[in-house]
Motif scaffolding. Structure first.
Motif, PDB file in Angstrom:
ATOM      1  N   SER A  23       0.817  -1.222   0.000  1.00  0.00           N
ATOM      2  CA  SER A  23       0.000   0.000   0.000  1.00  0.00           C
ATOM      3  C   SER A  23       0.844   1.263   0.000  1.00  0.00           C
ATOM      4  O   SER A  23       0.278   2.351   0.049  1.00  0.00           O
ATOM      5  N   CYS A  24       2.154   1.158  -0.049  1.00  0.00           N
ATOM      6  CA  CYS A  24       2.991   2.360   0.000  1.00  0.00           C
ATOM      7  C   CYS A  24       3.310   2.866  -1.407  1.00  0.00           C
ATOM      8  O   CYS A  24       3.980   2.188  -2.178  1.00  0.00           O
ATOM      9  N   PRO A  25       2.843   4.069  -1.743  1.00  0.00           N
ATOM     10  CA  PRO A  25       3.060   4.584  -3.099  1.00  0.00           C
ATOM     11  C   PRO A  25       4.537   4.766  -3.470  1.00  0.00           C
ATOM     12  O   PRO A  25       4.902   4.574  -4.622  1.00  0.00           O
ATOM     13  N   THR A  26       5.381   5.116  -2.520  1.00  0.00           N
ATOM     14  CA  THR A  26       6.787   5.327  -2.895  1.00  0.00           C
ATOM     15  C   THR A  26       7.500   3.993  -3.095  1.00  0.00           C
ATOM     16  O   THR A  26       8.318   3.853  -3.995  1.00  0.00           O
ATOM     17  N   TYR A  27       7.173   2.994  -2.290  1.00  0.00           N
ATOM     18  CA  TYR A  27       7.765   1.661  -2.513  1.00  0.00           C
ATOM     19  C   TYR A  27       7.283   1.129  -3.852  1.00  0.00           C
ATOM     20  O   TYR A  27       8.034   0.507  -4.604  1.00  0.00           O
ATOM     21  N   SER A  36      10.138   2.349   1.689  1.00  0.00           N
ATOM     22  CA  SER A  36       8.926   1.690   2.197  1.00  0.00           C
ATOM     23  C   SER A  36       8.740   2.042   3.668  1.00  0.00           C
ATOM     24  O   SER A  36       9.664   2.490   4.323  1.00  0.00           O
ATOM     25  N   PRO A  37       7.537   1.822   4.198  1.00  0.00           N
ATOM     26  CA  PRO A  37       7.319   2.089   5.628  1.00  0.00           C
ATOM     27  C   PRO A  37       8.272   1.275   6.500  1.00  0.00           C
ATOM     28  O   PRO A  37       8.908   1.810   7.414  1.00  0.00           O
ATOM     29  N   ARG A  38       8.384  -0.009   6.183  1.00  0.00           N
ATOM     30  CA  ARG A  38       9.245  -0.885   6.974  1.00  0.00           C
ATOM     31  C   ARG A  38      10.702  -0.392   6.951  1.00  0.00           C
ATOM     32  O   ARG A  38      11.382  -0.377   7.970  1.00  0.00           O
ATOM     33  N   GLY A  39      11.151   0.034   5.760  1.00  0.00           N
ATOM     34  CA  GLY A  39      12.523   0.518   5.641  1.00  0.00           C
ATOM     35  C   GLY A  39      12.719   1.835   6.366  1.00  0.00           C
ATOM     36  O   GLY A  39      13.732   2.061   7.036  1.00  0.00           O
ATOM     37  N   ARG A  40      11.746   2.721   6.251  1.00  0.00           N
ATOM     38  CA  ARG A  40      11.861   4.022   6.918  1.00  0.00           C
ATOM     39  C   ARG A  40      11.878   3.837   8.430  1.00  0.00           C
ATOM     40  O   ARG A  40      12.643   4.495   9.128  1.00  0.00           O
ATOM     41  N   ILE A  41      11.050   2.942   8.917  1.00  0.00           N
ATOM     42  CA  ILE A  41      11.042   2.707  10.369  1.00  0.00           C
ATOM     43  C   ILE A  41      12.392   2.124  10.792  1.00  0.00           C
ATOM     44  O   ILE A  41      12.944   2.491  11.827  1.00  0.00           O
ATOM     45  N   LEU A  66       5.354  10.466   1.674  1.00  0.00           N
ATOM     46  CA  LEU A  66       4.200  11.347   1.493  1.00  0.00           C
ATOM     47  C   LEU A  66       3.508  11.694   2.801  1.00  0.00           C
ATOM     48  O   LEU A  66       2.751  12.649   2.877  1.00  0.00           O
ATOM     49  N   GLY A  67       3.731  10.856   3.802  1.00  0.00           N
ATOM     50  CA  GLY A  67       2.944  11.024   5.029  1.00  0.00           C
ATOM     51  C   GLY A  67       1.486  10.695   4.789  1.00  0.00           C
ATOM     52  O   GLY A  67       0.598  11.210   5.474  1.00  0.00           O
ATOM     53  N   CYS A  68       1.224   9.840   3.802  1.00  0.00           N
ATOM     54  CA  CYS A  68      -0.170   9.561   3.438  1.00  0.00           C
ATOM     55  C   CYS A  68      -0.834   8.602   4.426  1.00  0.00           C
ATOM     56  O   CYS A  68      -2.049   8.462   4.448  1.00  0.00           O
ATOM     57  N   LEU A  69      -0.017   7.897   5.216  1.00  0.00           N
ATOM     58  CA  LEU A  69      -0.496   6.988   6.259  1.00  0.00           C
ATOM     59  C   LEU A  69      -1.257   5.773   5.738  1.00  0.00           C
ATOM     60  O   LEU A  69      -1.972   5.116   6.484  1.00  0.00           O
ATOM     61  N   ALA A  70      -1.089   5.478   4.442  1.00  0.00           N
ATOM     62  CA  ALA A  70      -1.683   4.238   3.928  1.00  0.00           C
ATOM     63  C   ALA A  70      -1.079   3.052   4.671  1.00  0.00           C
ATOM     64  O   ALA A  70      -1.744   2.050   4.911  1.00  0.00           O
ATOM     65  N   CYS A  71       0.185   3.186   5.054  1.00  0.00           N
ATOM     66  CA  CYS A  71       0.853   2.093   5.774  1.00  0.00           C
ATOM     67  C   CYS A  71       0.194   1.866   7.126  1.00  0.00           C
ATOM     68  O   CYS A  71       0.109   0.739   7.603  1.00  0.00           O
ATOM     69  N   GLN A  72      -0.255   2.934   7.730  1.00  0.00           N
ATOM     70  CA  GLN A  72      -0.855   2.788   9.056  1.00  0.00           C
ATOM     71  C   GLN A  72      -2.177   2.020   8.971  1.00  0.00           C
ATOM     72  O   GLN A  72      -2.491   1.227   9.840  1.00  0.00           O
TER      73      GLN A  72
HETATM   74  S1  SF4 Z   1       3.130   7.473   4.834  1.00  0.00           S
HETATM   75 FE1  SF4 Z   1       3.545   5.290   4.764  1.00  0.00          FE
HETATM   76  S2  SF4 Z   1       2.523   4.562   2.902  1.00  0.00           S
HETATM   77 FE2  SF4 Z   1       2.634   6.817   2.734  1.00  0.00          FE
HETATM   78  S3  SF4 Z   1       4.537   7.170   1.579  1.00  0.00           S
HETATM   79 FE3  SF4 Z   1       5.084   7.276   3.757  1.00  0.00          FE
HETATM   80  S4  SF4 Z   1       5.738   5.196   4.271  1.00  0.00           S
HETATM   81 FE4  SF4 Z   1       4.625   5.055   2.317  1.00  0.00          FE
END
Ligand code: SF4
Ligand SMILES: Cc1cc2nc3c(=O)[nH]c(=O)nc-3n(C[C@H](O)[C@H](O)[C@H](O)COP(=O)(O)OP(=O)(O)OC[C@H]3O[C@@H](n4cnc5c(N)ncnc54)[C@H](O)[C@@H]3O)c2cc1C
Ligand code: SF4
Lengths: 419, 454
Positions: A23-27, A36-41, A66-72
Motif C-alpha cells: 500500500s505504499c506509493p513510494t515503494y 517503504s514504511p518498513r525501511g523508513r522505520i 508522502l505522510g499519506c499513512l496508507a501504511c498505518q
Molecule cells: S506514509 Fe507510509 S505509505 Fe505513505 S509514503 Fe510514507 S511510508 Fe509510504
C-alpha cells in the motif's frame, strides 16, 4: 522531540512483516526498501540507536515519504507511523541537517507567518485574489522563469469571499437540538469558503445550532506535519480557548488533513485537561452526519441524473479511518449514481507541500489518479480535502470537483426552490 | 567487485550507502540482524547468472531475496554477503489455458499470480498469509503453505518446472509442462524448499486448477481449545476434506478484532474458520455436515458467511493473525511446529500449559487441518530474563513435537531460526547426506551460507 527520546517500543512495534509494502506509493514506484514504511522505520530505529547519523540522506528519505499513512491502515501490528514520521521530521528541522537559505525563508513565510496568523493569511489571500482577477497574473506569468512559473501555477485561486463573509458567528434554524462548532480551516477558508457555507447549511438542515467564530487559528496540522511541533502546540491551545469542548456536542471539521491532526490534541498537549474531551468531540462532517442519521433530501441536486465517483483523501481514510460515511452520505442523495473509483484510497500526490518538494513523484501519483478517474466516466469527482481538489483540478480543469457536503447542500437548496 | 556489478547492472541497481543497506539487514523474523555489503537488483536470468559469476570470482556470498517476509531468517545476510533482490523481475510471462499452466518470473507477487489465473477462470491455490506481498520465488524456496493446504497441498504441489542459476553461474531448467515425467531424479524437487542455498530461481512454471464454482465459509466458536482441536479431528475422520480449517485462540481473536473491527466473537476460547469449495451441491452437503460435527463437539455457535465478500473478509482477517498479535508486546516470536493431526489436541494443551508454567504470554493460531500450529510468544527482546524463558518454552515445545512424530517447521523453513533443532529431528545420517548434497552443488558455499545448517 527526537527519535532517541521517543518511547523505543513505538519503534520496536514494527515487526517487519512487510504487510504494509503493497500500500505504499513510494515503494510501489522504486521497489526499494528504504522507500517503504518498513525501511523508513528501520532507518528511524537506526538513528535512535546511533547506528546511523541523522544525515542528509535520512532527511531526504523523510521528505520523499508522502505522510499519506496508507501504511498505518495496512499495518496489522498497530504501528503508530504518524508519530514516528512527525518525530523524524521535527528532529530533522531541529538539527538543521537539511537547510538552505531559500528553503528557510519559504518555511518562515508559510509556517511562521501565514499559518499562525489567520488575519494576515486572509490579507494575503485578498491580495492574491486581486492579483488573480486584475490581469496582473497573466502579465507575471509571461515574465517568470520556467521553474517559478510552474510553482506559481500551483497557487490556488482565491475565493471572492472568505468564510467570515459567508457565515455568521452563530446560526440556528427552527428547533435546533444540537450545538456544534464549525472549523473553517485555512485553505478551505480562503479558497473553498463555499464548502464551509455548504457545511453550515447541511448542519442547519439537520437541527444543529452552528457556531463559527469569524477568526479562527490554524489547527496546526501543517506545522506538525512539517516538523514544527512547537507552533502546532500553540495553535492547538488557541483553538481550545476559542472553542471550549465542553460547550459543544461536536466540533466539526470538513477538511481531511485538518481532522486527522485535530483528533490528537491530547498527544500534543499531554498536560492540557481539556484536550481529551476535545479529541472525543472532533468529527469529520460526514461522520457526524452519519451518526445523527442525516435527513435524505427529497430532490436531486441537478436537473439530470449525474454519475459521480468518490476519492478518499489520505488523511480522512487513513488518518481518521472515515471511508464508509462519505459514501453513505452520497448514496442518500437522489439523482446521483455513484461508481467505484479503483485505488480510491491511493494518494493523489498532493500531500501538503509534497507537490512542491517532490514534483516528480507527485506528478506520477497524480497521473495514476487521473487515469482511474477518467476510467469511471464520472462527471463529478467528490472528495473531502482541499489539497486533493487543488492537485487534481490543476491537471483536469474540465472536471467538476465537489465536497460531498456541497452536493448534499445543493439538493437541500433545491428542495426549498420546489416549495 | 562493486565496480563490476555496477558496470553490469548500472548504478541505480547497486546500493552501497549505509542508509540503503540498513533496511536489508532483516526479514520478517524477530531478533536477527546483519548488514550486507551491497544490494543488487538484476532484471533478467542472464544478469543473475553474471552477478553470480562476479561474486564467485570474489568469493562473496549471495543472499537471494524476494520481499523479505520470511519467518526463519532466510534472507538475513551473513557477514560480508551481498543481497540479490529479485523484486524487479515481476512478469507473469504466459498463461496457457490449454495446458493449465502459468509461467512467471521469481519476483511476481503470489496474489497477482492467482488474480491472473482467475481472469481465465483458473486457480492458483497456495495462499500464504503474506500472499499480498510474498514473491513466488520466495514461496518456492520456502515451499510455503497457506490457508487451503488441507485440500490443495502446498507450493510444491503446483511447481512443474524451475529455471535456476546454479552456484557456478550456469543456468538449468528442471521439470517441464508434462503432467508425467520420470526422466532421471526429480531435481526440481531438490530446489523447492531449498531456502536459497542451492540455486537462484529465475523462472517458475506453475500448475493451475479450474476455479471452484462455489464456496462456503463458516465460523465456529468454542469454549475450549481442545473442543476445537477435536472438531478438526472429527471432520477429517468423517472423510470430509474442507479446503480450510484454521484455528485461532482467544488472544489471537482479540488482536485480529482490534485490527479489523469486523465483529469477531472475542469471548470464546477458540474459533475455527472452516471453508469448503467445489461443486455447489457438494459444498452445500459438506458445509452442513461440518456444522453438525462442530455442534456435536461442543461448538457454542456456528455462523455462515453471507456472501463472497464476507468470506474474503474472514479469510483476510485470518491472514492478519500473526502480525496482529504484534500489537501486544514489542517482540513477536513465532513457532511453526507441525504434528500428525491426531495429536493436535494434546499439542494445543501442551503449549498452553508450557506458557502458563513459564509465565509467558502466548497467542496460538494455525492451519489446524494440516496439524500446523503457530504458537506465538509475545515478549520484549530487551528483557533478557524473559527471553531466556521464551527459549526454554521453545525447546520444550520442539521436544514435545518431535516426541509426537512431528516436525520443527511445517512451512517457514529452517533458516537461522531453527537450525539448532534440525539434527534432533533428522538424525545424523539424514543431515550428513543433506550437507554432502550442498557441498556437491555449492562447493564454495556461496549461496545463503550458514542457513539450514552450518
Ligand atoms: S506514509 Fe507510509 S505509505 Fe505513505 S509514503 Fe510514507 S511510508 Fe509510504
Ligand atoms: C504476515 C506473514 C504471514 C505469513 N504466512 C505464511 C503462511 O501462511 N504460510 C507460509 O508458508 N509462510 C508464511 N509466511 C512466511 C513467508 O511469507 C513465506 O516464507 C514466503 O514464501 C516468503 O516470500 P518472500 O518473497 O518474502 O521471500 P524472502 O523472505 O525474501 O525469502 C525467503 C527465502 O527464500 C529464498 N529465496 C527468495 N527468493 C528466491 C529465489 N528466487 N530463488 C532462490 N531462493 C529464493 C531466500 O534466500 C530466503 O531464504 C508469512 C510471513 C508473514 C510476514
Ligand atoms: S509497519 Fe506494520 S505492516 Fe509494516 S512491516 Fe512494520 S509491522 Fe509490518
Amino acid at each position: 522531540m527526537s527519535l532517541k527520546k521517543l518511547d523505543f517500543s513505538i519503534l520496536q512495534q514494527c515487526m517487519h512483516c512487510g504487510m504494509c509494502l503493497p500500500s505504499c506509493p513510494t515503494y510501489d514506484t522504486t521497489k526499494r526498501e528504504r522507500n517503504s514504511p518498513r525501511g523508513r522505520i528501520a532507518l528511524m530505529r537506526a538513528v535512535a540507536t546511533d547506528e546511523i547519523p541523522l544525515s542528509q540522506s535520512f532527511a531526504d528519505e523523510m521528505s520523499f515519504c508522502l505522510g499519506c499513512l496508507a501504511c498505518q491502515s495496512a499495518c496489522p501490528a498497530a504501528v503508530d507511523y504518524a508519530t514516528l514520521f512527525e518525530t523524524s521530521r521535527a528532529e530533522i528541522e531541529a538539527t538543521g541537517v537539511s537547510v538552505s537559505a531559500p528553503r528557510r525563508l519559504l518555511r518562515f513565510l508559510t509556517l511562521d507567518l501565514l499559518f499562525t496568523r489567520p488575519r494576515f493569511l486572509r490579507v494575503v489571500g485578498k491580495l492574491l485574489r486581486f492579483y488573480q482577477v486584475s490581469g496582473a497574473e497573466n502579465l507575471v506569468r509571461k515574465i517568470l522563469p520556467k521553474r517559478l512559473r510552474e510553482l506559481e501555477r500551483q497557487t490556488p485561486r482565491m475565493a471572492a469571499q472568505f468564510s467570515n463573509d459567508l457565515i455568521d458567528p452563530v446560526e440556528s434554524g427552527d428547533g435546533s437540538s444540537k450545538k456544534v462548532a464549525l472549523l473553517t480551516g485555512c485553505v478551505q477558508d480562503l479558497v473553498f469558503s463555499q464548502v464551509n457555507r455548504d457545511t453550515a447549511d447541511v448542519l442547519l438542515a439537520n437541527s444543529c445550532e452552528v457556531h463559527t467564530p469569524s477568526v479562527q487559528p490554524c489547527c496546526g496540522s501543517i506545522h506538525s506535519h512539517n516538523g514544527e511541533p512547537g507552533m502546532a502546540r500553540e495553535n492547538a491551545s488557541r483553538l481550545l480557548d476559542l472553542l471550549p469542548p465542553q460547550d459543544f456536542d461536536a466540533i466539526i471539521s470538513n477538511a481531511g488533513g485538518c481532522g486527522s491532526h485535530l483528533r490528537h490534541f491530547s498527544k500534543l498537549l499531554p498536560n492540557e485537561p481539556r484536550a481529551a474531551l476535545w479529541d472525543a468531540k472532533v468529527r469529520d462532517v460526514h461522520e457526524f452526519l452519519a451518526e445523527i442519521e442525516v435527513r435524505s433530501p427529497d430532490v436531486a441536486p441537478f436537473e439530470e441524473e449525474k454519475r459521480v465517483t468518490y476519492h478518499d483523501s489520505c488523511h480522512l481514510a487513513h488518518g481518521q479511518k472515515v471511508t464508509l460515511e462519505p459514501r453513505q452520505v452520497i448514496d442518500l442523495i437522489p439523482g446521483i449514481e455513484r461508481v467505484d473509483l479503483s485505488e480510491s484510497d491511493w494518494c493523489c500526490g498532493s500531500a501538503g507541500v509534497y507537490s512542491l518538494t517532490q514534483p516528480e513523484q507527485s506528478q506520477l501519483l497524480l497521473e495514476r489518479k487521473l487515469g482511474h478517474i477518467r476510467a469511471t466516466g464520472a462527471e463529478i469527482l467528490l472528495t473531502a480535502n482541499p489539497g486533493c481538489v487543488l492537485q487534481i483540478q490543476n491537471e483536469m480543469p474540465e472536471l467538476k470537483i465537489m465536497n460531498p457536503v456541497s452536493l448534499l447542500a445543493q439538493a437541500y437548496r433545491n428542495e426549498s426552490k420546489k416549495l | 567487485m562493486i565496480d563490476a556489478l555496477t558496470a553490469l547492472l548500472g548504478a541505480e541497481n547497486v546500493l552501497t550507502a549505509k542508509e540503503d543497506l540498513v533496511p536489508y539487514s532483516f526479514d520478517g523474523t524477530a531478533t536477527f540482524r546483519e548488514l550486507p555489503v551491497a544490494v543488487v537488483f538484476p532484471r533478467t536470468t542472464e544478469e543473475v547468472a553474471r552477478c553470480v559469476k562476479i561474486c564467485r570470482e570474489h568469493q562473496t556470498p549471495i543472499i537471494t531475496r524476494g520481499s523479505g517476509t520470511g519467518l526463519s531468517g532466510g534472507t538475513v545476510p551473513t557477514p560480508g554477503a551481498i543481497v540479490l533482490c529479485l523484486v524487479h523481475m515481476t512478469k507473469i510471462v504466459e498463461i496457457d489455458p490449454a495446458n493449465l499452466t502459468l509461467r512467471a518470473e521469481p519476483g511476481a507477487i503470489t496474489a497477482d499470480i492467482d488474480a491472473a489465473a482467475a481472469e481465465h477462470g483458473l486457480f492458483y491455490p497456495p495462499d500464504p498469509g503474506s500472499m499480498k506481498i510474498s514473491t513466488i520465488g520466495g514461496n518456492v524456496a520456502e515451499n510455503s503453505g497457506g490457508l487451503r493446504g488441507l485440500k490443495y497441498g502446498v507450493t510444491r504441489d503446483y511447481v512443474m518446472a524451475v529455471t535456476v542459476v546454479l552456484p557456478d553461474g550456469e543456468v538449468a531448467t528442471f521439470g517441464n509442462a508434462c503432467v508425467k515425467d520420470v526422466a532421471g531424479y526429480s531435481m526440481k524437487d531438490v530446489f523447492i524448499g531449498s531456502e536459497g542455498t542451492l540455486g537462484i530461481i529465475t523462472e517458475v512454471l506453475l500448475k493451475l486448477l479450474p476455479r471452484p464454482e462455489a464456496r462456503r465459509t463458516m465460523l465456529a466458536t468454542f469454549s475450549s481449545m481442545e473442543a476445537a482441536a477435536e472438531t478438526v479431528s472429527a471432520i477429517i475422520a468423517a472423510r470430509i476434506i474442507p479446503c480450510t480449517l484454521e484455528f485461532l485462540d482467544q488472544m489471537t481473536i482479540r488482536c485480529v478484532e482490534d485490527y479489523t473491527k469486523m465483529g469477531l466473537p472475542t469471548d470464546c476460547a477458540a474459533l475455527l474458520l472452516m471453508e469448503t469449495d467445489g461443486h455447489p451441491a457438494a459444498v452445500e452437503d459438506e458445509a452442513n455436515r461440518m456444522a453438525a460435527i462442530a455442534r456435536s463437539h461442543g461448538a457454542m455457535e456456528v455462523m455462515t458467511a453471507a456472501d463472497e465478500a464476507e468470506s474474503l473478509k474472514l479469510a483476510s482477517a485470518r491472514r492478519s493473525a500473526f502480525a496482529s498479535l504484534a500489537r501486544v508486546r514489542p517482540t513477536t516470536i513465532l513457532e511453526d511446529v507441525t504434528v500428525p493431526r491426531s495429536h493436535l489436541a494434546e499439542m494445543v494443551t501442551f503449549i498452553a500449559e508450557t506458557a502458563a508454567k513459564l509465565e509467558l504470554t502466548v497467542g496460538t493460531f494455525g492451519h489446524m487441518g494440516d496439524g500446523n500450529l503457530h504458537p506465538t510468544f509475545l515478549t520484549d527482546e530487551r528483557d533478557e530474563e524473559e527471553m531466556k524463558r521464551v527459549h526454554q518454552a521453545l525447546d520444550l515445545i520442539v521436544s514435545k513435537t518431535l516426541s509426537l512424530g512431528g516436525t520443527i517447521t511445517g512451512e517457514h523453513g529452517v533458516g537461522l531460526a531453527k537450525k539448532m533443532w534440525l539434527r534432533d529431528q533428522l538424525g545424523d545420517a539424514s543431515l550428513n547426506l543433506m550437507k554432502k548434497f550442498k557441498e556437491t552443488i555449492d562447493p564454495d558455499c556461496l549461496l545463503n551460507p550458514h542457513k539450514i545448517f552450518d
